[in-house]
Enzyme design. Structure first.
Site, PDB file in Angstrom:
ATOM      1  N   ARG A   1     -36.150  16.609  10.607  1.00 47.26           N
ATOM      2  CA  ARG A   1     -34.804  16.325  10.070  1.00 47.26           C
ATOM      3  C   ARG A   1     -34.172  15.174  10.845  1.00 47.26           C
ATOM      4  O   ARG A   1     -33.460  14.340  10.294  1.00 47.26           O
ATOM      5  CB  ARG A   1     -33.916  17.579  10.150  1.00 47.26           C
ATOM      6  CG  ARG A   1     -32.493  17.274   9.745  1.00 47.26           C
ATOM      7  CD  ARG A   1     -31.586  18.453   9.479  1.00 47.26           C
ATOM      8  NE  ARG A   1     -31.919  19.713  10.049  1.00 47.26           N
ATOM      9  CZ  ARG A   1     -31.669  20.084  11.312  1.00 47.26           C
ATOM     10  NH1 ARG A   1     -31.085  19.256  12.162  1.00 47.26           N
ATOM     11  NH2 ARG A   1     -32.015  21.277  11.739  1.00 47.26           N
TER      12      ARG A   1
ATOM     13  N   TYR B   1     -22.009   2.721 -10.471  1.00 51.54           N
ATOM     14  CA  TYR B   1     -22.860   3.827 -10.913  1.00 51.54           C
ATOM     15  C   TYR B   1     -22.009   5.099 -11.054  1.00 51.54           C
ATOM     16  O   TYR B   1     -21.244   5.444 -10.144  1.00 51.54           O
ATOM     17  CB  TYR B   1     -23.997   4.018  -9.908  1.00 51.54           C
ATOM     18  CG  TYR B   1     -24.752   5.300 -10.109  1.00 51.54           C
ATOM     19  CD1 TYR B   1     -25.311   5.619 -11.349  1.00 51.54           C
ATOM     20  CD2 TYR B   1     -24.899   6.212  -9.081  1.00 51.54           C
ATOM     21  CE1 TYR B   1     -25.982   6.807 -11.543  1.00 51.54           C
ATOM     22  CE2 TYR B   1     -25.575   7.402  -9.265  1.00 51.54           C
ATOM     23  CZ  TYR B   1     -26.111   7.693 -10.503  1.00 51.54           C
ATOM     24  OH  TYR B   1     -26.774   8.878 -10.699  1.00 51.54           O
TER      25      TYR B   1
ATOM     26  N   ASP C   1     -23.697  -2.207  -2.432  1.00 51.04           N
ATOM     27  CA  ASP C   1     -24.810  -1.464  -3.006  1.00 51.04           C
ATOM     28  C   ASP C   1     -25.726  -2.515  -3.644  1.00 51.04           C
ATOM     29  O   ASP C   1     -25.398  -3.112  -4.670  1.00 51.04           O
ATOM     30  CB  ASP C   1     -24.268  -0.466  -4.044  1.00 51.04           C
ATOM     31  CG  ASP C   1     -25.371   0.358  -4.692  1.00 51.04           C
ATOM     32  OD1 ASP C   1     -26.526  -0.105  -4.726  1.00 51.04           O
ATOM     33  OD2 ASP C   1     -25.070   1.462  -5.183  1.00 51.04           O
TER      34      ASP C   1
ATOM     35  N   LYS D   1     -35.126   3.234  -6.731  1.00 49.04           N
ATOM     36  CA  LYS D   1     -35.237   2.224  -7.774  1.00 49.04           C
ATOM     37  C   LYS D   1     -36.275   1.151  -7.419  1.00 49.04           C
ATOM     38  O   LYS D   1     -37.428   1.456  -7.237  1.00 49.04           O
ATOM     39  CB  LYS D   1     -33.845   1.632  -8.041  1.00 49.04           C
ATOM     40  CG  LYS D   1     -32.751   2.709  -8.242  1.00 49.04           C
ATOM     41  CD  LYS D   1     -32.999   3.522  -9.481  1.00 49.04           C
ATOM     42  CE  LYS D   1     -32.054   4.668  -9.764  1.00 49.04           C
ATOM     43  NZ  LYS D   1     -31.078   5.142  -8.856  1.00 49.04           N
TER      44      LYS D   1
HETATM   45  C1  LIG Z   1     -26.476   1.248  -8.272  1.00 51.51           C
HETATM   46  C2  LIG Z   1     -26.821   2.656  -7.856  1.00 51.51           C
HETATM   47  N1  LIG Z   1     -26.410   3.100  -6.659  1.00 51.51           N
HETATM   48  C3  LIG Z   1     -26.693   4.346  -6.226  1.00 51.51           C
HETATM   49  C4  LIG Z   1     -27.387   5.233  -7.013  1.00 51.51           C
HETATM   50  C5  LIG Z   1     -27.654   6.631  -6.527  1.00 51.51           C
HETATM   51  O1  LIG Z   1     -28.952   6.755  -6.049  1.00 51.51           O
HETATM   52  P1  LIG Z   1     -29.823   8.088  -6.102  1.00 51.51           P
HETATM   53  O2  LIG Z   1     -30.023   8.432  -7.555  1.00 51.51           O
HETATM   54  O3  LIG Z   1     -31.074   7.714  -5.380  1.00 51.51           O
HETATM   55  O4  LIG Z   1     -29.037   9.143  -5.407  1.00 51.51           O
HETATM   56  C6  LIG Z   1     -27.846   4.818  -8.273  1.00 51.51           C
HETATM   57  C7  LIG Z   1     -28.597   5.756  -9.130  1.00 51.51           C
HETATM   58  O5  LIG Z   1     -28.818   5.500 -10.299  1.00 51.51           O
HETATM   59  C8  LIG Z   1     -27.543   3.503  -8.709  1.00 51.51           C
HETATM   60  O6  LIG Z   1     -27.917   3.042  -9.914  1.00 51.51           O
END
Ligand SMILES: Cc1ncc(COP(=O)(O)O)c(C=O)c1O
Length: 399
Positions: free
Chosen positions: A65, A117, A189, A214
């Site tokens: 962890r 998101y 992000d 992704k």
């Molecule tokens: C731009 C973006 N940021 C963060 C996330 C969240 O990531 P996770 O699904 O790995 O928790 C996503 C998920 O689709 C995303 O598209």
């Protein structure tokens, strides 16, 4: 130093490679052959715990962890790719966002881009609204942003660029400079671009967040997140919180990401090449109202995109004719484009944000920023582009 002080002291890690390109970094950083056996591919340290010679006397690892050698290798590679000193890998992108939120002082103001998101929006408005104050503004409008910063004195400005799903481009350098004037941090992000096309830290950002799920992993077979920064105190806080709260990534998943990263450069080039052709095809099609792609000269922030990005990525947003019913028929007919949440894998996916990824954003807010029922978001994969276009052509006939 790319990795935590404990690891640097106890475990000789791969040497930091200087002045090499992105592909070389993705393939070699954190990927030195196994010291014990010479295995070219380092093993997965699929272990929960580590033997101690005497209580408290260990070799840098106590419990998975807290630390794991496979995860450390991935952190080393990701830090190098984002030109950061520190990286922390988490169990998901939202786990990374959770750590950032817990690390802020209680009652902080956070200014966020108004297009993000849906899961991040839900996390902020339904979970962390109890301890922080969130203000959603159009961060591409610098007057609006400046007024919001002066009014709320935020601890953090949180942006995506390009945004999800409207592909708006935020001026990272400008926003980070404004944030610094007000002693706020800037988080970008960078999920849509990946470090292959954009590095926010050299542009002035303090924190880069990725949904590793992704493009970084690229094969739609794990969930993961990552945070990168040059601020040691932030890294230390996140690491403490991760250890205390538990959202750490499994060693097997870290290993898969290390493997996926080796083809990041070739995948991103192929995604972009296909995305441009798909976007051009859609833009010329009579059943399509309009298309957003940052690589189009007509995109409102195309010049900014050219300045701060090294490519335009693999995401394309289209507004179809025929309203929700037409969009449904299109989405039920596509075959190669799988109707699914997520993005950034080698296979093409298509999403209906209003019903799927962004359903947690109240309808009125969604519509106000332009996420309408005829909007579809395509994550263009790296299949043969003629096949992708044929698939879209067939499905568009059903509208
Ligand atoms: C731009 C973006 N940021 C963060 C996330 C969240 O990531 P996770 O699904 O790995 O928790 C996503 C998920 O689709 C995303 O598209």
């Amino acid at each position: 130093m790319y990795v935590s002080h404990i690891l640097e002291r106890e475990i000789p890690m791969a040497k930091r490679r200087k002045r090499v390109g992105m592909s070389t970094t993705a393939i070699h950083q954190g990927n030195d052959p196994d010291r014990e056996t010479g295995a070219i591919i380092p093993p997965i340290f699929q272990t929960s715990t580590y033997v101690q010679a005497s209580p408290g006397k260990h070799r840098g690892y106590e419990y998975t962890r807290s630390h794991n050698p496979t995860r450390t290798r991935l952190e080393e590679c990701l830090a190098a790719l984002e030109q950061a000193q520190y990286a922390l890998v988490t169990a998901s992108g939202l786990a990374a966002a959770t750590l950032v939120m817990h690390a802020l002082p209680h009652g902080s103001a956070v200014i966020c881009g108004d297009d993000m998101y849906g899961g991040t929006y839900r996390l902020f408005t339904n979970v962390f609204q109890k301890i922080h104050h969130f203000h959603f503004v159009n961060t591409t409008d610098h007057q609006q942003l400046k007024a919001a910063v002066q009014r709320h004195q935020p601890a953090l400005i949180w942006i995506e660029s390009p945004t999800n799903p409207l592909l708006k481009i935020n001026d990272i350098g400008h926003i980070a400079a404004l944030a610094k004037q007000h002693e706020a941090l800037t988080l970008v992000d960078n999920t849509f671009m990946s470090p292959y096309f954009q590095n926010p830290i050299p542009l002035g950002a303090d924190i880069v967040l990725h949904s590793v799920t992704k493009y970084l992993n690229g094969h739609s077979d794990i969930i993961g997140g990552a945070l990168m920064t040059n601020h040691q105190e932030l890294y230390d806080k996140w690491w403490y919180l991760q250890n205390a709260m538990g959202p750490s990534q499994s060693p097997f998943d870290s290993w898969l990401v290390l493997r996926g990263l080796k083809t990041l450069a070739v995948r991103m080039r192929a995604h972009e090449e296909n995305a441009l052709q798909v976007a051009q095809f859609l833009a010329a099609h009579p059943k399509v109202k309009s298309v957003i792609y940052p690589g189009f000269a007509g995109h409102p922030q195309h010049e900014l995109a050219k300045r701060q990005m090294r490519g335009f990525g693999g995401m394309v947003t289209a507004f179809l004719k025929g309203g929700l019913a037409g969009s449904r028929r299109f989405l039920e007919t596509v075959e190669l484009f799988a109707l699914a949440e997520s993005l950034g894998g080698v296979e093409s996916l298509v999403d209906h944000p209003a019903i799927m990824t962004h359903a947690s954003i109240p309808k009125a807010e969604r519509l106000a920023i332009g996420i309408t029922d005829n909007l579809v978001r395509l994550s263009v994969g790296i299949e043969d582009v003629d096949d992708l276009i044929r698939d879209l052509e067939h499905a568009l006939k059903k509208i």
